[in-house]
Design a protein around this motif. Structure first.
Motif, PDB file in Angstrom:
ATOM      1  N   SER A  40       0.744  -1.102  -0.072  1.00  0.00           N
ATOM      2  CA  SER A  40      -0.192  -0.026   0.029  1.00  0.00           C
ATOM      3  C   SER A  40       0.861   1.209   0.089  1.00  0.00           C
ATOM      4  O   SER A  40       2.153   1.067   0.380  1.00  0.00           O
ATOM      5  N   ASP A  42       0.657   3.744   1.885  1.00  0.00           N
ATOM      6  CA  ASP A  42       0.946   3.894   3.423  1.00  0.00           C
ATOM      7  C   ASP A  42       2.240   2.968   4.108  1.00  0.00           C
ATOM      8  O   ASP A  42       3.169   3.531   4.488  1.00  0.00           O
ATOM      9  N   GLU A  43       2.361   1.842   3.361  1.00  0.00           N
ATOM     10  CA  GLU A  43       3.630   1.071   3.714  1.00  0.00           C
ATOM     11  C   GLU A  43       4.641   1.697   3.124  1.00  0.00           C
ATOM     12  O   GLU A  43       5.851   1.591   3.739  1.00  0.00           O
ATOM     13  N   GLN A  46       5.823   4.834   5.147  1.00  0.00           N
ATOM     14  CA  GLN A  46       6.605   4.278   6.242  1.00  0.00           C
ATOM     15  C   GLN A  46       7.989   4.123   6.317  1.00  0.00           C
ATOM     16  O   GLN A  46       8.505   4.188   7.311  1.00  0.00           O
TER      17      GLN A  46
END
Length: 56
Positions: A40, A42-43, A46
């Motif tokens: 994703s 988001d991953e 991060q």
């Protein structure tokens, strides 16, 4: 390169990103690579390292 093909990129583009010769790939490119790798956004975010801007 299977990942490059899956992301709709040339092997040379992926090679440039991997070696730092393309230090700021376009959002579309990052997104396409994330999809190809099953990640994703988001991953991906991060795991990114923020580089501070040089003082002006």
């Amino acid at each position: 390169m299977e990942v490059a093909a899956s992301a709709g990129l040339s092997a040379e583009t992926l090679r440039k990103i991997e070696t730092g010769r393309a230090p700021t790939p376009a959002f579309f490119t990052v997104s396409a690579l994330a999809v190809a790798l099953g990640l994703s956004l988001d991953e991906v975010a991060q795991t990114c390292v923020l580089v501070p801007l040089a003082p002006v």
